[in-house]
Design a protein around this motif. Structure first.
Motif, short mmCIF file in Angstrom:
data_model
loop_
_atom_site.label_atom_id
_atom_site.label_comp_id
_atom_site.label_asym_id
_atom_site.label_seq_id
_atom_site.Cartn_x
_atom_site.Cartn_y
_atom_site.Cartn_z
N THR A 472 102.51 56.45 33.83
CA THR A 472 102.50 55.36 34.82
C THR A 472 103.93 54.96 35.21
O THR A 472 104.90 55.45 34.61
CB THR A 472 101.80 54.11 34.23
OG1 THR A 472 102.60 53.65 33.13
CG2 THR A 472 100.41 54.43 33.73
N ASP A 473 104.02 54.06 36.16
CA ASP A 473 105.31 53.43 36.54
C ASP A 473 106.38 54.44 36.95
O ASP A 473 107.53 54.36 36.50
CB ASP A 473 105.86 52.58 35.38
CG ASP A 473 104.92 51.45 34.99
OD1 ASP A 473 103.81 51.40 35.54
OD2 ASP A 473 105.30 50.64 34.13
N PHE A 474 106.01 55.37 37.79
CA PHE A 474 107.00 56.33 38.30
C PHE A 474 108.02 55.61 39.17
O PHE A 474 107.70 54.57 39.76
CB PHE A 474 106.30 57.39 39.16
CG PHE A 474 105.66 58.46 38.36
CD1 PHE A 474 106.36 59.61 38.01
CD2 PHE A 474 104.35 58.33 37.93
CE1 PHE A 474 105.77 60.59 37.25
CE2 PHE A 474 103.75 59.32 37.17
CZ PHE A 474 104.46 60.45 36.83
N ALA A 498 105.22 44.76 42.08
CA ALA A 498 105.52 43.46 42.70
C ALA A 498 106.89 42.93 42.25
O ALA A 498 107.69 42.48 43.07
CB ALA A 498 104.42 42.47 42.36
N ASP A 499 107.18 43.07 40.95
CA ASP A 499 108.45 42.53 40.43
C ASP A 499 109.65 43.22 41.03
O ASP A 499 110.76 42.69 41.00
CB ASP A 499 108.52 42.77 38.90
CG ASP A 499 107.56 41.86 38.16
OD1 ASP A 499 107.02 40.95 38.81
OD2 ASP A 499 107.35 42.09 36.95
N ASP A 500 109.46 44.44 41.53
CA ASP A 500 110.61 45.23 41.99
C ASP A 500 110.84 45.15 43.50
O ASP A 500 111.82 45.70 44.00
CB ASP A 500 110.43 46.71 41.59
CG ASP A 500 110.45 46.88 40.08
OD1 ASP A 500 110.71 45.89 39.37
OD2 ASP A 500 110.21 48.01 39.60
N GLY A 510 116.93 53.11 43.70
CA GLY A 510 116.65 53.97 42.53
C GLY A 510 115.97 53.22 41.40
O GLY A 510 115.42 53.83 40.49
N GLU A 511 116.05 51.87 41.43
CA GLU A 511 115.48 51.10 40.31
C GLU A 511 114.06 50.62 40.59
O GLU A 511 113.41 50.03 39.72
CB GLU A 511 116.37 49.88 40.03
CG GLU A 511 117.70 50.28 39.43
CD GLU A 511 118.63 49.08 39.30
OE1 GLU A 511 118.15 47.96 39.11
OE2 GLU A 511 119.85 49.32 39.42
N ILE A 512 113.58 50.86 41.82
CA ILE A 512 112.24 50.35 42.15
C ILE A 512 111.18 51.22 41.49
O ILE A 512 111.18 52.43 41.65
CB ILE A 512 112.01 50.34 43.68
CG1 ILE A 512 113.15 49.59 44.37
CG2 ILE A 512 110.64 49.75 44.02
CD1 ILE A 512 113.07 49.59 45.89
#
Ligand code: ASP
Length: 633
Positions: A472-474, A498-500, A510-512
């Motif tokens: 998950t969370d790619f 949502a947080d990103d 790159g951090e999203i």
């Protein structure tokens, strides 16, 4: 670390998971109600070639099929008659019926015949326990030759390694029991999919094959339009936009066994057209998509293999998967894991390690337990692999006769050695392999080495294990050095977490992280999906990050942006590569073996000789002029 991941059906690399023997034919029942031949009132046959048993002895029967094998034992002709269901031995004895036996002498392999005759017990001692019909034989009183076969391109009952030859005669190749079995397993998988999704309220909707070219990851196949000269349809890379538009349409739960087309280079096991189990639902969270996918896979494995798979599947975030296995599709059937040693070597006397940490990188290692006996050739091969994936070299330590053998150990402090010892649980006979680089590079290199070591050491269990896993969370976006721009890791409609979302405005692309997930089976990605962007403003932000100019956004995606403004519900979904899934279910190691008419690895259909030149008139109709340049293939 990875290129566009829009393709659960196709992977450039071969993982250890894929290199096993096909599942024995016998372990998959050849019969089920959905595929039996159904012999009621048939002109050609009363039984199929897999049904006669001892209890049928004395019965008058009629069978039809292909001459599989023919043996002439001094005038007595033995034929294994084959149909889709199996084999039955037919024995022509001159003393029983001279005329029929004489005609049987003219038969050749693969002739198509119909025989009528009496079921008899085999001579005691000649029964064949490996054949379901092995207790009996049929003694014919009539032989009808329905069609003769020419000289055969290759024997049907032998391994044929010339795949081009097999592909040229695919209709003949498909008679082989293994391939015939695969087609039926595929049918059963598709049927279980439809039945399960139907039971959960999903509606199968067909979407267009003639669609529109939009930049979504892969190269499109184009179809020129005759009615609007100079314009082109594109074949769908996946029904992604259509299924989202069906959510706007209020369908709520959609699925389709959908054909997808991608004009990519056909390295390794890829096909220009392949099939996805495509799913989309409204008012759902990832947990809902996980549950429906798990239920569906359980139904598929039950129907196709009578296996009860364990649900729910484990979950790992992308970061954890990369950190621990050096792969976003970890094969966890063997235990070796990557260990982080960055903190231990931060102040190391070994410059290579210290510099890696100083410049923001990491030190990682794996313990290939019991592999100190690695040969020089194998070390060289692993070093080449490491270099191929971006490392400068491959540091290692062999633990032999109580000694740590390696040119680098002399630079290590006692503290560093103690850290290695305890974190890697080093024992006599072990081999330690290191990666010291950027996080992505060090992990990927060790991930590849981990797989190769497992392959050499034969660590994958020989018994069947079905290790399913969610990753998950790619990351949402991925920097492309060649194109000098951000690309969507999945596709442009994937929802950021949502947080990103604030990271868009901070331009920290790159951090999203994405609300995206893959489902992995034994180290093979079998599917992927995400929650989608359902607000036009957020979709615009995404297009902007991807560098799509606003005028292009309208011309390419205007329909979607408009739809998102007309009451689009929150929605998400997944697509699973049907070919790859069936390949794993069948224990095959190429998707070509589970497709009826695949292209070869150059994208050619050798059977129909396609692609082919077309009549100049057809080109004129399409307003197409060829430049005369031919690209050599
Ligand atoms: N359409 C996507 C793909 O082909 C899968 C999905 O996001 O549902 O990769």
């Amino acid at each position: 670390m990875r290129t566009c991941k829009r393709n659960p059906a196709c992977h450039p690399e071969r993982s250890v998971a894929e290199s096993k023997d096909p599942v024995a034919l016998s372990s998959i029942s050849q019969r089920d109600s959905s595929t039996s031949l159904g012999m009621t009132k048939n002109m050609y046959r009363t039984h199929d070639c897999n049904s006669l048993r001892k209890s049928d002895i004395g019965k008058q029967v009629r069978l039809a099929g292909w001459v599989h094998v023919l043996r002439d034992h001094g005038g007595v002709i033995f034929i294994d008659l084959r149909d889709r269901e199996g084999l039955t031995q037919v024995v022509f004895r001159p003393e029983e019926n001279a005329e029929v036996a004489k005609e049987a002498h003219t038969l050749r392999s693969e002739d198509v015949i119909e025989i009528s005759g009496r079921v008899a017990a085999r001579v005691p001692g000649t029964e064949n326990p490996r054949l379901a019909t092995g207790d009996i034989e049929v003694i014919p009183n009539r032989l009808r030759i329905l069609n003769r076969a020419d000289a055969l391109p290759f024997p049907i009952d032998a391994e044929v390694h010339n795949e081009d030859l097999r592909m040229t005669y695919r209709y003949y190749d498909l008679r082989r029991p293994q391939l015939s079995r695969n087609l039926r397993v595929r049918h059963r998988v598709a049927k279980a999919t439809r039945d399960y999704l139907d039971s959960q309220g999903y509606v199968e909707v067909e979407t267009p094959i003639l669609s529109k070219s939009t930049p979504e990851g892969a190269r499109d196949f184009l179809v020129p339009s005759r009615l609007t000269p100079g314009k082109f349809y594109a074949l769908p890379q996946a029904p992604q936009q259509y299924k989202q538009l069906l959510m706007v349409a209020g369908v709520e739960k959609y699925f389709q066994i959908a054909r997808c087309f991608r004009d990519e280079d056909l390295r390794a096991d890829r096909q220009p057209e392949f099939t996805q189990i495509d799913i989309e639902a409204s008012f759902v969270t990832p947990d809902d998509i996980f549950a429906i996918t798990e239920g569906m896979l359980a139904a598929i494995f039950k129907a196709a293999r009578n296996v009860d798979i364990k649900t729910p599947f484990d979950r790992l975030t992308y970061r954890e998967a990369i950190n621990r296995y050096g792969s976003d599709k970890p094969d966890r059937r063997f235990g070796v894991q990557l260990v982080d040693l960055s903190d231990d070597f931060r102040a190391s006397g070994f410059k290579v390690f210290r510099n890696a940490v100083d410049s923001g990188g990491v030190i990682k290692a794996i313990n290939a337990t019991g592999f100190a006996g690695i040969t020089t050739g194998q070390i060289e091969e692993l070093t080449e692999t490491a270099k191929l994936f971006g490392a400068k070299g491959l540091a290692f330590i062999k633990i032999e006769n109580g000694e740590w053998k390696s040119p680098i150990v002399k630079f290590f402090s006692d503290g560093e050695k103690a850290a290695l010892q305890s974190k890697l649980r080093i024992e006599e006979g072990d081999l330690i392999l290191f990666g010291a680089d950027r996080w992505e590079t060090a992990c990927e290199v060790l991930g590849r080495i981990r797989l190769r070591v497992a392959e050499i050491q034969k660590l994958t269990p020989t018994s069947e294990v079905w290790d399913f896993l969610w990753v998950t969370d790619f990351p949402l976006l991925q920097w492309s050095v060649e194109e000098n721009k951000w690309n969507a890791m999945h596709h442009p409609f994937t929802r950021p977490k949502a947080d990103d979302v604030p990271l868009f405005d901070a331009k920290k692309f790159g951090e999203i992280r994405a609300e995206a997930y893959d489902v992995v089976l034994n180290g093979v990605e079998i599917g992927g999906g995400s929650m989608r962007i359902h607000e036009s403003e957020l979709q615009e932000k995404m297009f902007e990050a991807l560098g799509i100019r606003s005028e292009d956004r309208q011309s390419l995606f205007g329909h979607l942006l408009r739809a998102l403004r007309l009451g689009a519900p929150p929605h998400g979904g997944i697509a699973l590569g049907l070919d790859r899934l069936v390949m794993l279910v069948c224990g095959e190691d190429t998707i070509r073996d589970v497709m009826a008419f695949p292209k070869n690895n150059r994208g050619l259909d050798l059977m129909t000789q396609s692609p082919a030149e077309v009549d100049p008139r057809q080109l004129r109709d399409l307003s197409i002029k060829l430049t005369g340049e031919k690209k050599s293939g």
